[in-house]
Design a protein around this motif. Structure first.
Motif, short mmCIF file in Angstrom:
data_model
loop_
_atom_site.label_atom_id
_atom_site.label_comp_id
_atom_site.label_asym_id
_atom_site.label_seq_id
_atom_site.Cartn_x
_atom_site.Cartn_y
_atom_site.Cartn_z
N GLY A 122 10.08 -21.96 12.34
CA GLY A 122 9.53 -20.70 11.86
C GLY A 122 9.91 -19.50 12.71
N GLY A 123 10.70 -19.74 13.76
CA GLY A 123 11.15 -18.64 14.60
C GLY A 123 10.28 -18.36 15.80
N ASN A 124 9.17 -19.12 15.98
CA ASN A 124 8.29 -18.94 17.13
C ASN A 124 8.44 -20.18 18.01
N ILE A 125 9.14 -20.05 19.12
CA ILE A 125 9.51 -21.21 19.92
C ILE A 125 8.35 -21.74 20.75
N GLU A 126 7.49 -20.87 21.27
CA GLU A 126 6.42 -21.30 22.16
C GLU A 126 5.07 -21.37 21.44
N PRO A 127 4.61 -22.57 21.06
CA PRO A 127 3.30 -22.68 20.40
C PRO A 127 2.17 -22.50 21.41
N THR A 128 1.06 -21.96 20.94
CA THR A 128 -0.13 -21.79 21.79
C THR A 128 -1.16 -22.85 21.41
N ALA A 129 -2.27 -22.89 22.18
CA ALA A 129 -3.35 -23.82 21.86
C ALA A 129 -3.92 -23.54 20.47
N GLY A 130 -3.97 -22.25 20.09
CA GLY A 130 -4.46 -21.89 18.76
C GLY A 130 -3.56 -22.43 17.66
N HIS A 131 -2.25 -22.36 17.88
CA HIS A 131 -1.31 -22.92 16.91
C HIS A 131 -1.52 -24.43 16.77
N PHE A 132 -1.71 -25.08 17.91
CA PHE A 132 -1.88 -26.53 17.90
C PHE A 132 -3.12 -26.91 17.10
N GLU A 133 -4.23 -26.20 17.34
CA GLU A 133 -5.47 -26.49 16.61
C GLU A 133 -5.28 -26.23 15.11
#
Length: 297
Positions: free
Chosen positions: A230-241
């Motif tokens: 999707g073009g966003n290389i670094e996922p955050t904890a919010g993305h993971f949840e």
């Protein structure tokens, strides 16, 4: 149980509203258990009824009876703040935390976290020596900081959302407080750590899920793959949840009536379903829907 959730008396309308807003809805299985003990179950087959009502059916009935309409249709899958804090106390016991001061937002969110602290300390035989409510509209925290410092607690637990938590923790650290400081997992986001700056050293934060960039974890690897596409290389904890939420939603939809029905329902939700939530939660909802669509192809 053959009874209404609440008994009502002939009282004024104002008194009735106050009663509805303050009373707790009884758990159906507990009400039935009391009826069995008193022998008032009538023709109900008590053992079978207890088995059928306890557990999932309790949850369904209590959710349907929620006062706030939105809560009647949303089943939280994330541990509550009280669960999270209660487990933090277990870990705290192992590292020497014996006395606690709680700085909490004076609303349902903060009180839920506080109840977890009280339950955890009662279980672990530790002590809450100070509780400091903070108005959600507050912009200044000197009084709360002074009370927390004066308590001389082993640890100050901060039950505030990200923006006020950032301000309070920084002010507490700048007051030369020498004890430990802990807060909720929602405050583990980069914005909070950056806002506290060098004062964030030693801040205790729980983790609900593994690190989102942990390549050794299969689920985290899936998140990183989708985020990269999707073009966003670094996922955050919010993305993971959000990803985990989406996986559960997809699985639930599949089990309802099969994959075709799941695709149709999900696409309808993607077009028409919006919630009245904060900007952060709205971002999570958008991301979750994107993950749902990705998972369903």
């Amino acid at each position: 149980t053959g009874t209404l959730p609440h008994s009502r008396q002939l009282i004024s309308f104002e008194a009735l509203i106050a009663q509805v807003n303050s009373e707790q809805t009884p758990v159906p299985s507990q009400a039935l258990r009391r009826m069995v003990k008193t022998g008032s179950t009538g023709s109900v087959h008590s053992a079978r009824a207890l088995r059928e009502v306890a557990g999932d059916l309790d949850t369904i009935i209590l959710t349907a009876l929620q006062r706030e309409p939105a809560r009647r249709y949303i089943f939280p899958i994330r541990p509550s703040a009280s669960d999270e804090v209660s487990r933090m106390v277990t870990v705290g016991t192992r590292i020497g935390w014996e006395t606690y001061a709680a700085v909490y937002q004076d609303d349902a969110f903060g009180k839920d976290a506080l109840s977890g602290l009280q339950a955890g300390t009662a279980r672990e035989k530790s002590t809450v020596i100070a509780t400091v409510p903070v108005n959600r509209a507050a912009t200044e925290y000197s009084a709360a900081v002074a009370t927390a410092v004066a308590s001389k607690a082993s640890v100050v637990m901060v039950f505030l959302p990200p923006v006020p938590a950032t301000k309070f923790i920084r002010a507490l650290k700048e007051s030369n407080f020498t004890g430990s400081v802990a807060t909720l997992s929602i405050n583990g986001i980069p914005a909070v750590i950056k806002g506290i700056g060098d004062k964030s050293r030693g801040l205790a934060l729980p983790r609900v899920l593994p690190r989102p960039n942990d390549k050794s974890n299969p689920l985290a690897a899936d998140v990183m793959k989708v985020m990269k596409e999707g073009g966003n290389i670094e996922p955050t904890a919010g993305h993971f949840e959000a990803f985990v939420t989406a996986c559960i939603v997809v699985e639930a939809l599949k089990r309802m009536r099969g994959d075709k029905c799941a695709k149709r329902k999900t696409r309808q939700a993607n077009r028409t379903c919006w919630c009245d939530v904060s900007n952060h939660c709205q971002h999570v909802v958008e991301l979750a829907l994107a993950f749902v669509m990705h998972a369903l192809g």
